[in-house]
Scaffold this motif. Sequence first.
Motif, short mmCIF file in Angstrom:
data_model
loop_
_atom_site.label_atom_id
_atom_site.label_comp_id
_atom_site.label_asym_id
_atom_site.label_seq_id
_atom_site.Cartn_x
_atom_site.Cartn_y
_atom_site.Cartn_z
N LYS A 163 0.82 -1.21 0.00
CA LYS A 163 0.00 0.00 0.00
C LYS A 163 0.85 1.26 0.00
N GLU A 164 2.11 1.13 0.48
CA GLU A 164 2.99 2.29 0.52
C GLU A 164 3.27 2.85 -0.87
N LEU A 165 3.33 1.99 -1.87
CA LEU A 165 3.54 2.48 -3.24
C LEU A 165 2.40 3.39 -3.67
N GLU A 166 1.20 2.98 -3.36
CA GLU A 166 0.03 3.77 -3.73
C GLU A 166 -0.02 5.08 -2.94
N GLU A 167 0.31 5.03 -1.66
CA GLU A 167 0.28 6.24 -0.83
C GLU A 167 1.33 7.23 -1.28
N ALA A 168 2.53 6.73 -1.64
CA ALA A 168 3.58 7.63 -2.12
C ALA A 168 3.18 8.31 -3.42
N ALA A 169 2.51 7.57 -4.30
CA ALA A 169 2.07 8.15 -5.57
C ALA A 169 1.00 9.21 -5.34
N ILE A 170 0.13 8.99 -4.37
CA ILE A 170 -0.92 9.99 -4.06
C ILE A 170 -0.28 11.26 -3.52
N VAL A 171 0.74 11.11 -2.67
CA VAL A 171 1.45 12.27 -2.14
C VAL A 171 2.11 13.07 -3.27
N ASP A 172 2.61 12.37 -4.29
CA ASP A 172 3.23 13.04 -5.43
C ASP A 172 2.22 13.64 -6.39
N GLY A 173 0.93 13.49 -6.12
CA GLY A 173 -0.09 14.10 -6.95
C GLY A 173 -0.64 13.23 -8.05
N CYS A 174 -0.39 11.93 -8.00
CA CYS A 174 -0.90 11.02 -9.04
C CYS A 174 -2.37 10.71 -8.78
N GLY A 175 -3.14 10.70 -9.86
CA GLY A 175 -4.51 10.26 -9.76
C GLY A 175 -4.62 8.76 -9.94
N THR A 176 -5.85 8.25 -9.93
CA THR A 176 -6.07 6.80 -10.01
C THR A 176 -5.52 6.21 -11.30
N ILE A 177 -5.77 6.89 -12.42
CA ILE A 177 -5.33 6.36 -13.71
C ILE A 177 -3.81 6.32 -13.79
N ARG A 178 -3.14 7.38 -13.30
CA ARG A 178 -1.66 7.41 -13.35
C ARG A 178 -1.08 6.37 -12.40
N ILE A 179 -1.72 6.16 -11.25
CA ILE A 179 -1.23 5.12 -10.33
C ILE A 179 -1.30 3.75 -11.00
N PHE A 180 -2.41 3.50 -11.67
CA PHE A 180 -2.56 2.22 -12.37
C PHE A 180 -1.55 2.08 -13.50
N ALA A 181 -1.44 3.11 -14.33
CA ALA A 181 -0.61 3.01 -15.54
C ALA A 181 0.88 3.05 -15.25
N ARG A 182 1.31 3.78 -14.22
CA ARG A 182 2.73 3.99 -13.99
C ARG A 182 3.31 3.16 -12.86
N ILE A 183 2.46 2.59 -12.00
CA ILE A 183 2.97 1.80 -10.87
C ILE A 183 2.48 0.36 -10.93
N PHE A 184 1.18 0.17 -10.99
CA PHE A 184 0.64 -1.18 -10.88
C PHE A 184 0.82 -1.98 -12.17
N LEU A 185 0.50 -1.37 -13.31
CA LEU A 185 0.58 -2.13 -14.56
C LEU A 185 2.01 -2.57 -14.89
N PRO A 186 3.03 -1.70 -14.77
CA PRO A 186 4.40 -2.17 -15.06
C PRO A 186 4.86 -3.29 -14.14
N GLN A 187 4.34 -3.32 -12.90
CA GLN A 187 4.75 -4.36 -11.95
C GLN A 187 4.07 -5.70 -12.21
N SER A 188 3.04 -5.69 -13.03
CA SER A 188 2.22 -6.90 -13.20
C SER A 188 2.60 -7.69 -14.46
#
Length: 273
Positions: A163-188
Motif C-alpha cells: 500500500k505504501e507504493l500507492e500512498e507515495a504516488a498519491i502524495v506526489d499528486g498522481c490520480g487513479t489512472i496514473r497510479i494504475f498506468a505507472r505503478i501497478f501495470l508495469p509491476q504486473s
Amino acid sequence: MVLSRRTATYMLLVACLVLFLSPFGWLAVTALKAPAELRALPIHWWPHQPDLANFQDALTAFDYLGYARNSLTISVTYSVLVTFASAWAGFGFARLEAPGKRLIFGVLMSTMMLPAVITLIPTYLMFAKLHLLNTYMPWVLWGLCGAPYLIFLFRQFFVNMPKELEEAAIVDGCGTIRIFARIFLPQSWPVIATSLILSFAWTWGDYIAPALLLDDDHTTLAVKLATGYVNAHGEPLSNLVAAGAVMYVLPVLALFLIMQRGFVAGVATSGLK
C-alpha cells in the motif's frame, strides 16, 4: 534414499511428458505419411518414406496463410484488449472502494460457472441485430469487456502489492489512472504474460464463435482446417489435416516458449492472498 526418490520423481515426470506429448507426436508422424500408408494394415508407427511435401500441399490446398492471418488478427486484437481491460477491472476490485464491490465481484466470479454454450444463441441474435456478423467487432467488444478469470488473476496480484507504493504516488499528486498506468501495470508483467498466453490460445483455438459469426471469407483457420482438406469424393485427407494441424499449433507453442517464465510466475503469484 534421496537419490532414489529423485530418480523416481524424474521417471514420473518423463512418463507424464511422454503421455502429454504422444498425441502431438502421433499427429506429426501422420503428417509425414503418404495416403496409402494411412490405409495400410497393419498400422506402421513410423512412415517408410517421410513425405515433407504434405506440408506444402497443406499450405496450397486452400488459402492457408490468408485464414491464418484472419486468426492472427482476431487473436492478437482480443488478447491485447482483454488483457488491459481485465487489468483495469482487477485494479478496481483490488484497490478502489465502492458500495457493493464484494457482491459485484462475487457475481462476476459466478459467471465462470456458466457454460458458454448457453449464451451462443443470445450472442448470435444480439450481434445480428447490431449488424456485426461477418466482422471482427464481436472480438473487439468481448476484449473491451474483460474476462472473469483474467480479472481474478489481476485482482489477486494487485491485492498483494504494498500500500505504501500507492500512498507515495498519491502524495506526489498522481490520480487513479496514473497510479494504475505507472505503478501497478508495469509491476504486473507476470500476470500480463499469463493473460496474453491464455487469451491468445483461447481465441486461436476457438471453433464455435468463428463458425457461428463469420462467413467463409472472414472465418479463421480453426474452422477451415475442419473442412478444407477433402478429396474429390468428399473424404478427408488425413495426412494433410495432420500437416495443417501441426503448423496450426506452432504460433501458440512459440508464444508460450517466449513468455513461459512470466506465465509460470503469474500463475504462482496470482494465487497468493
